[in-house]
Design an enzyme around this catalytic site. Structure first.
Site: not given
Ligand code: NAD
Length: 434
Positions: A153, A260, A320
């Site tokens: 996404l 990312c 962005k």
């Molecule tokens: P984020 O930092 O926005 O959210 C992570 C969430 O996980 C937070 O709410 C945090 O409180 C929670 N968390 C941390 N440790 C935890 C635990 N032990 N138990 C329960 N909850 C816990 O992260 P994000 O941007 O959503 O990214 C998540 C993953 O997806 C990453 O690996 C990222 O690389 C990948 N990703 C992100 C995107 C993007 O556009 N943001 C797109 C594709 C992939």
């Protein structure tokens, strides 16, 4: 299907809400209790178009729940998604601290057999590690299967992308896990590619590495175009018409940011190092992007040697458009450099100001609109191509600035419009209009 989603960030929350929307019973677990309380009220802590509406609807119909209690969140669930953050470590590799903690909590609270699905972007081999780690810490003997389901996404259009993306990738070495995940994902109506576990993990890094390469490539072409008198708009159009190249992701600017591309490009370089395979193309992509962030401030300093005491309006702060995410936003280094040179900054962003306040210098002041930000400014820097900023007519700058001078880091305006408006206009990879 009864599903848990661990982590309610950009990926976990959107995944949980959308899985509930296609008919699953979803409980989202997050260790951040304050966030969980907000979510329970149907309030989204992130800005994503359409998310709040879907959240409200699915909370109301009982398909979507939130908790910070793993025991409650995992009870009766057949599939558990891991969507916690995997930030960058000091050495560039992916930091698996949050994944490790999530695994420990899963292991301590599992009561039944489950399929663990990793959505977080993790180095190749991590899914196998996750299985071993959970099995090692289990309190009760249960059967664990694993699958990788990388997320593609785009922040800013995350809900739209979930239902309209190009593909869903599911990787597993277990046939039953693949079948079940295929069934769950059919509800999104997108093409599904089934792979082995390691290929799915690699697809995510290779995708982001390729897109980052495309951005650094077009920026390099833009910088050269500027030096030799070509126009990057026309160059990008001309090369993009070749179907082998494609027209997307050829917008020159001040480089990529966000949560990312910067960390994932560094992480794949680190994976290469561990596999004893240097990756010179990607190392240069990363370096070129770092340099690109300086380009707008360099242009300002080349034109106006001394910006001490100058009032500079910065338009757009998020990395962005259509997101409030400030992670690795070019606005961070740009505002730091402007302040180092003694500039006075008034900044505006349609939605990211609250997050910007947490990461930008306290010397930056914030405006409630474009007009307020540019009122009495000596220079304007455009850092994010928000529709609102693109739509703001160049002529209007004349009403608020004694001599409108605009440095556009995202090529928001055509050169024709700049010429017709009578403002001084500098952009990326195109001739300046004075
Ligand atoms: P984020 O930092 O926005 O959210 C992570 C969430 O996980 C937070 O709410 C945090 O409180 C929670 N968390 C941390 N440790 C935890 C635990 N032990 N138990 C329960 N909850 C816990 O992260 P994000 O941007 O959503 O990214 C998540 C993953 O997806 C990453 O690996 C990222 O690389 C990948 N990703 C992100 C995107 C993007 O556009 N943001 C797109 C594709 C992939």
């Amino acid at each position: 299907m009864e599903i848990s989603v661990i982590g309610t960030g950009y990926v976990g929350l959107v995944t949980g809400v959308c899985l509930a929307h296609i008919g699953n019973e979803v409980t989202c677990i997050d260790i951040d209790k304050e966030k969980v309380n907000t979510l329970k009220k149907g309030i989204s802590p992130i800005y994503e178009e359409g998310l709040t509406e879907l959240m409200e609807e699915n909370i109301k119909n009982g398909k979507l729940n939130f908790t910070s209690d793993y025991k409650e969140g995992l009870q009766g669930k057949k599939v558990v998604y891991i969507a916690v953050g995997t930030p960058q470590s000091d050495d560039g590799s992916a930091d698996l601290t949050f994944v490790n903690r999530a695994c420990e909590s899963i292991a301590q609270n599992l009561e039944d057999d489950v399929i663990i699905v990793t959505k977080s972007t993790v180095p190749v081999g991590t899914n196998e590690y996750i299985k071993q780690k959970i099995e090692m810490d289990l309190k009760k003997e249960v059967n664990i299967k694993i699958a990788s389901n990388p997320e593609f996404l785009r922040q800013g259009s995350a809900v739209y992308d979930t239902f309209n993306g190009d593909r869903i990738v599911i990787g597993s070495d277990d046939e039953h896990a693949l079948e079940l995940l295929e069934k769950i994902n059919e509800g999104f109506g997108l093409p599904i590619l089934k792979t082995d576990l390691r290929s799915a993990e690699m697809i995510k890094y290779a995708s982001n590495a390729f897109l980052a390469t495309k951005i650094s490539f077009i920026n390099e072409m833009a910088n050269l175009s500027e030096k030799i008198g070509a126009n990057i708009d026309l160059v990008a159009k001309g090369i993009g018409m070749d179907k082998r190249i494609g027209e997307n992701f050829l917008n020159a600017g001040i480089g990529y940011g966000g949560s990312c591309f910067p960390k994932d490009t560094r992480a794949i370089i680190s994976i290469g190092k561990q596999a004893d395979y240097p990756m010179p193309i990607l190392e240069n992509v990363v370096d070129a992007n770092e340099r690109q962030r300086d380009i707008l401030v360099d242009k300002v300093l080349n034109s106006y040697k001394d910006i001490h005491g100058k009032r500079i309006a910065v338009l757009g702060l998020a990395f962005k458009p259509n997101t409030d995410d400030m992670r690795e936003a070019p606005s961070i280094s740009v505002t730091e450099k402007l302040l180092e040179h003694g500039a006075i900054i008034s900044a505006y962003d349609p939605v990211a100001i609250d997050n910007a306040k947490k990461v930008l210098s306290s010397k930056v002041t914030y405006a409630t609109g474009i007009e307020e930000a540019i009122d009495g400014a000596d220079l304007v820097l455009i850092l994010t191509e928000w529709a609102e900023i693109k739509r703001f007519p160049l002529e209007n700058y004349k009403a608020y600035m004694a001599k409108p001078i605009i440095f556009d880091g995202r090529n928001c305006h055509s050169l024709e419009a700049a010429r017709a408006s009578g403002v001084e206009y500098h952009s990326i990879g195109r001739p300046s209009i004075k």
